[in-house]
Scaffold this motif. Structure first.
Motif, PDB file in Angstrom:
ATOM      1  N   PRO A  50      38.926  45.798  60.390  1.00 60.16           N
ATOM      2  CA  PRO A  50      39.956  45.374  59.442  1.00 60.16           C
ATOM      3  C   PRO A  50      40.432  46.565  58.633  1.00 60.16           C
ATOM      4  O   PRO A  50      39.706  47.556  58.468  1.00 60.16           O
ATOM      5  N   PRO A  51      41.662  46.521  58.125  1.00 59.30           N
ATOM      6  CA  PRO A  51      42.164  47.651  57.336  1.00 59.30           C
ATOM      7  C   PRO A  51      41.321  47.860  56.080  1.00 59.30           C
ATOM      8  O   PRO A  51      40.982  46.909  55.371  1.00 59.30           O
ATOM      9  N   VAL A  52      40.969  49.098  55.840  1.00 60.18           N
ATOM     10  CA  VAL A  52      40.130  49.457  54.699  1.00 60.18           C
ATOM     11  C   VAL A  52      40.790  50.585  53.933  1.00 60.18           C
ATOM     12  O   VAL A  52      41.284  51.543  54.537  1.00 60.18           O
ATOM     13  N   GLN A  53      40.826  50.465  52.600  1.00 62.07           N
ATOM     14  CA  GLN A  53      41.347  51.542  51.767  1.00 62.07           C
ATOM     15  C   GLN A  53      40.196  52.418  51.321  1.00 62.07           C
ATOM     16  O   GLN A  53      39.141  51.931  50.895  1.00 62.07           O
ATOM     17  N   GLU A  54      40.401  53.709  51.419  1.00 61.11           N
ATOM     18  CA  GLU A  54      39.350  54.636  51.024  1.00 61.11           C
ATOM     19  C   GLU A  54      39.156  54.663  49.518  1.00 61.11           C
ATOM     20  O   GLU A  54      38.041  54.798  49.024  1.00 61.11           O
ATOM     21  N   SER A  55      40.249  54.530  48.761  1.00 60.09           N
ATOM     22  CA  SER A  55      40.150  54.574  47.296  1.00 60.09           C
ATOM     23  C   SER A  55      41.391  53.922  46.704  1.00 60.09           C
ATOM     24  O   SER A  55      42.339  53.576  47.417  1.00 60.09           O
ATOM     25  N   MET A  56      41.378  53.748  45.379  1.00 56.08           N
ATOM     26  CA  MET A  56      42.543  53.197  44.680  1.00 56.08           C
ATOM     27  C   MET A  56      43.695  54.197  44.733  1.00 56.08           C
ATOM     28  O   MET A  56      43.490  55.409  44.679  1.00 56.08           O
ATOM     29  N   SER A  57      44.899  53.663  44.820  1.00 57.69           N
ATOM     30  CA  SER A  57      46.071  54.525  44.945  1.00 57.69           C
ATOM     31  C   SER A  57      46.531  55.087  43.612  1.00 57.69           C
ATOM     32  O   SER A  57      47.325  56.023  43.588  1.00 57.69           O
ATOM     33  N   ASP A  58      46.080  54.532  42.487  1.00 59.17           N
ATOM     34  CA  ASP A  58      46.471  55.072  41.182  1.00 59.17           C
ATOM     35  C   ASP A  58      45.212  55.359  40.379  1.00 59.17           C
ATOM     36  O   ASP A  58      44.109  54.936  40.723  1.00 59.17           O
ATOM     37  N   THR A  60      44.845  54.618  37.043  1.00 60.01           N
ATOM     38  CA  THR A  60      44.746  53.792  35.839  1.00 60.01           C
ATOM     39  C   THR A  60      43.381  53.115  35.769  1.00 60.01           C
ATOM     40  O   THR A  60      42.884  52.594  36.760  1.00 60.01           O
ATOM     41  N   ASN A  61      42.781  53.122  34.598  1.00 61.96           N
ATOM     42  CA  ASN A  61      41.490  52.462  34.402  1.00 61.96           C
ATOM     43  C   ASN A  61      41.730  50.976  34.096  1.00 61.96           C
ATOM     44  O   ASN A  61      41.696  50.534  32.953  1.00 61.96           O
ATOM     45  N   TRP A  62      41.997  50.212  35.157  1.00 69.50           N
ATOM     46  CA  TRP A  62      42.289  48.789  34.976  1.00 69.50           C
ATOM     47  C   TRP A  62      41.098  48.030  34.423  1.00 69.50           C
ATOM     48  O   TRP A  62      41.257  47.092  33.637  1.00 69.50           O
ATOM     49  N   LEU A  63      39.916  48.412  34.818  1.00 65.37           N
ATOM     50  CA  LEU A  63      38.726  47.733  34.324  1.00 65.37           C
ATOM     51  C   LEU A  63      38.569  47.944  32.821  1.00 65.37           C
ATOM     52  O   LEU A  63      38.210  47.014  32.084  1.00 65.37           O
ATOM     53  N   GLY A  64      38.857  49.155  32.349  1.00 66.09           N
ATOM     54  CA  GLY A  64      38.788  49.412  30.918  1.00 66.09           C
ATOM     55  C   GLY A  64      39.800  48.588  30.134  1.00 66.09           C
ATOM     56  O   GLY A  64      39.494  48.058  29.060  1.00 66.09           O
ATOM     57  N   LEU A  65      41.029  48.469  30.656  1.00 63.11           N
ATOM     58  CA  LEU A  65      42.048  47.653  29.987  1.00 63.11           C
ATOM     59  C   LEU A  65      41.633  46.190  29.938  1.00 63.11           C
ATOM     60  O   LEU A  65      41.802  45.509  28.921  1.00 63.11           O
ATOM     61  N   LEU A  66      41.088  45.694  31.038  1.00 63.33           N
ATOM     62  CA  LEU A  66      40.672  44.295  31.077  1.00 63.33           C
ATOM     63  C   LEU A  66      39.510  44.045  30.118  1.00 63.33           C
ATOM     64  O   LEU A  66      39.453  43.002  29.446  1.00 63.33           O
ATOM     65  N   ASN A  67      38.599  44.990  30.020  1.00 63.00           N
ATOM     66  CA  ASN A  67      37.480  44.833  29.095  1.00 63.00           C
ATOM     67  C   ASN A  67      37.947  44.868  27.641  1.00 63.00           C
ATOM     68  O   ASN A  67      37.415  44.142  26.799  1.00 63.00           O
ATOM     69  N   MET A 130      35.927  51.083  50.660  1.00 67.25           N
ATOM     70  CA  MET A 130      34.665  51.685  51.043  1.00 67.25           C
ATOM     71  C   MET A 130      33.728  51.830  49.849  1.00 67.25           C
ATOM     72  O   MET A 130      32.511  51.886  50.005  1.00 67.25           O
ATOM     73  N   LYS A 131      34.272  51.866  48.633  1.00 71.02           N
ATOM     74  CA  LYS A 131      33.451  51.987  47.434  1.00 71.02           C
ATOM     75  C   LYS A 131      33.520  50.683  46.633  1.00 71.02           C
ATOM     76  O   LYS A 131      34.595  50.113  46.437  1.00 71.02           O
ATOM     77  N   LYS A 132      32.367  50.250  46.157  1.00 72.04           N
ATOM     78  CA  LYS A 132      32.278  49.005  45.394  1.00 72.04           C
ATOM     79  C   LYS A 132      33.079  49.088  44.094  1.00 72.04           C
ATOM     80  O   LYS A 132      33.736  48.118  43.692  1.00 72.04           O
ATOM     81  N   GLN A 133      33.057  50.239  43.433  1.00 65.80           N
ATOM     82  CA  GLN A 133      33.768  50.400  42.171  1.00 65.80           C
ATOM     83  C   GLN A 133      35.279  50.315  42.375  1.00 65.80           C
ATOM     84  O   GLN A 133      36.002  49.785  41.520  1.00 65.80           O
ATOM     85  N   ASP A 134      35.785  50.847  43.498  1.00 68.85           N
ATOM     86  CA  ASP A 134      37.219  50.747  43.775  1.00 68.85           C
ATOM     87  C   ASP A 134      37.632  49.295  43.996  1.00 68.85           C
ATOM     88  O   ASP A 134      38.717  48.880  43.573  1.00 68.85           O
ATOM     89  N   ALA A 135      36.781  48.515  44.667  1.00 68.56           N
ATOM     90  CA  ALA A 135      37.082  47.090  44.852  1.00 68.56           C
ATOM     91  C   ALA A 135      37.141  46.380  43.505  1.00 68.56           C
ATOM     92  O   ALA A 135      37.987  45.502  43.280  1.00 68.56           O
ATOM     93  N   LYS A 136      36.261  46.760  42.592  1.00 70.28           N
ATOM     94  CA  LYS A 136      36.255  46.143  41.255  1.00 70.28           C
ATOM     95  C   LYS A 136      37.502  46.535  40.468  1.00 70.28           C
ATOM     96  O   LYS A 136      38.102  45.700  39.773  1.00 70.28           O
ATOM     97  N   GLN A 137      37.906  47.797  40.583  1.00 71.09           N
ATOM     98  CA  GLN A 137      39.135  48.235  39.910  1.00 71.09           C
ATOM     99  C   GLN A 137      40.355  47.501  40.477  1.00 71.09           C
ATOM    100  O   GLN A 137      41.270  47.129  39.739  1.00 71.09           O
ATOM    101  N   HIS A 138      40.362  47.293  41.793  1.00 71.81           N
ATOM    102  CA  HIS A 138      41.479  46.592  42.427  1.00 71.81           C
ATOM    103  C   HIS A 138      41.573  45.155  41.909  1.00 71.81           C
ATOM    104  O   HIS A 138      42.673  44.658  41.614  1.00 71.81           O
ATOM    105  N   ALA A 139      40.441  44.474  41.781  1.00 70.85           N
ATOM    106  CA  ALA A 139      40.443  43.108  41.251  1.00 70.85           C
ATOM    107  C   ALA A 139      40.910  43.095  39.801  1.00 70.85           C
ATOM    108  O   ALA A 139      41.694  42.216  39.395  1.00 70.85           O
ATOM    109  N   ALA A 140      40.431  44.054  39.005  1.00 70.74           N
ATOM    110  CA  ALA A 140      40.851  44.128  37.599  1.00 70.74           C
ATOM    111  C   ALA A 140      42.346  44.412  37.482  1.00 70.74           C
ATOM    112  O   ALA A 140      43.018  43.897  36.579  1.00 70.74           O
ATOM    113  N   LYS A 141      42.887  45.212  38.394  1.00 68.04           N
ATOM    114  CA  LYS A 141      44.322  45.532  38.360  1.00 68.04           C
ATOM    115  C   LYS A 141      45.166  44.263  38.471  1.00 68.04           C
ATOM    116  O   LYS A 141      46.109  44.068  37.699  1.00 68.04           O
ATOM    117  N   TRP A 142      44.813  43.376  39.410  1.00 65.22           N
ATOM    118  CA  TRP A 142      45.640  42.188  39.603  1.00 65.22           C
ATOM    119  C   TRP A 142      45.373  41.128  38.553  1.00 65.22           C
ATOM    120  O   TRP A 142      46.250  40.306  38.266  1.00 65.22           O
TER     121      TRP A 142
END
Length: 344
Positions: A50-58, A60-67, A130-142
């Motif tokens: 399946p398509p996998v992103q190596e890292s976030m494309s931007d 921005t600290n989305w997790l920090g904003l959400l927190n 590929m990285k757990k933290q990037d997946a968390k940032q992606h969820a926080a972004k949306w």
């Protein structure tokens, strides 16, 4: 007849395939494969990854904003939950592990990413990283995107100030456990006396500010993580505001003859400028466990002040108990003298 050396025995390979197909038709189950067979087949016919992103494309600290949003809205980040799913991506030898993450915030029926927020038409699942933290940032972004579009978060995620602290006269949402009774006849603190007890005991004498090398608590710790026993000048040259809970707690501690508390502050690993506080009473048995502990408070100063508020309420109760006991002793002595006068 065996195939010549160096050539593939296609007949045997077709017979092998026919045997596995016959098994599946007869039993209705996948044909059993050894690890060696599975690895050989995966090498010849690798499964589509399946398509996998190596890292976030931007960046921005989305997790920090959400927190920050959660701290201002709910005074804690525990209301926001993240759910992770690991996906094994087969390769020639072994497999890689990719991650997807879903974020859930209170007041919404969906988890993010979801259709319209991070999941495009034709897609069924959140993206893999590929990285757990990037997946968390992606969820926080949306999740932030949803809050922006529904006017629940300031544009750009800017928060001008942290949530206000409760004033000394306001009832705290979480009070510490009732203080242990020092004397058997000590009653509970009435509300009228509690309001009067909010004023700190007057200091006997104002001390002069000393250098960091000479100031500190009774154990010699620096004032970085604890409040010094002497008044330190503020950056603008004026003395520290004596209305703060930290200063009032120090005054109460001196009046009660108990150790001055030391505030141990720890910054959150992922959230910038969010602090937890543990109060060290120098192993004194008088204080209940975890008195003054707070978690994930925005700004270091606000965390220390909120912790001191909890300690102050507890100390005021101890002071009232002692004052009440002293009044009762004086009253009994007065009554005894009156009896002696009548008898004589």
């Amino acid at each position: 007849m065996a195939a010549p050396s160096g050539q593939v025995d296609w007949a045997r390979l077709r017979a092998y395939i026919a045997t596995k197909e016959a098994y599946e038709q007869q039993h209705g189950l996948p044909a059993p494969l050894s690890d060696l067979e599975r690895e050989a087949i995966m090498t010849l016919i690798p499964q589509p990854r399946p398509p996998v992103q190596e890292s976030m494309s931007d960046s921005t600290n989305w997790l920090g904003l959400l927190n920050q949003y959660a701290q201002v809205k709910y005074l804690t980040t525990r209301n926001i939950t993240f759910t992770f799913e690991s996906v094994n991506l087969p390769k020639a030898k072994g497999f890689d592990v990719a991650w997807r993450c879903l974020c859930t915030i209170p007041g919404t029926e969906a988890s993010f990413p979801c259709p319209g927020y991070g999941i495009e038409p034709g897609e069924t699942d959140a993206r893999l990283f590929m990285k757990k933290q990037d997946a968390k940032q992606h969820a926080a972004k949306w999740a932030c995107d949803y809050l922006y579009k529904n006017n629940l978060m300031p544009a750009g995620g800017s928060f001008s100030r942290p949530p206000p602290l409760a004033s000394p006269s306001t009832t705290l949402s979480k009070r510490p456990a009732s203080p242990p009774s020092l004397l058997p006849t000590a009653p509970a603190v009435p509300s009228t006396v509690q309001s009067n007890a909010a004023q700190p005991a007057p200091l006997a004498k104002k001390r002069q500010a000393t250098s960091p090398a000479s100031s500190g608590n009774c154990n010699g710790n620096s004032s970085e993580n604890s409040t010094a026993t002497t008044a330190s000048p503020a950056p603008n040259g004026r003395e520290e505001d004596k209305s703060t809970a930290v200063v009032q707690v120090n005054a109460l501690a001196r009046a009660l003859g108990v150790p001055l508390p030391r505030y141990v502050l720890t910054e959150h690993r992922e959230m910038t400028d969010f602090w937890s506080v543990r109060v060290d009473f120098h192993d004194s048995p008088l204080f209940p466990p975890n008195l003054g502990s707070v978690h994930e408070v925005y700004t270091k100063k606000a965390a220390k002040e909120k912790s001191a508020e909890l300690v102050k309420v507890w100390m005021e109760g101890i002071r009232f108990q002692r004052d009440q006991a002293r009044r009762e002793i004086l009253q009994r002595e007065k009554m005894a003298r009156e009896v002696e006068v009548r008898v004589s």
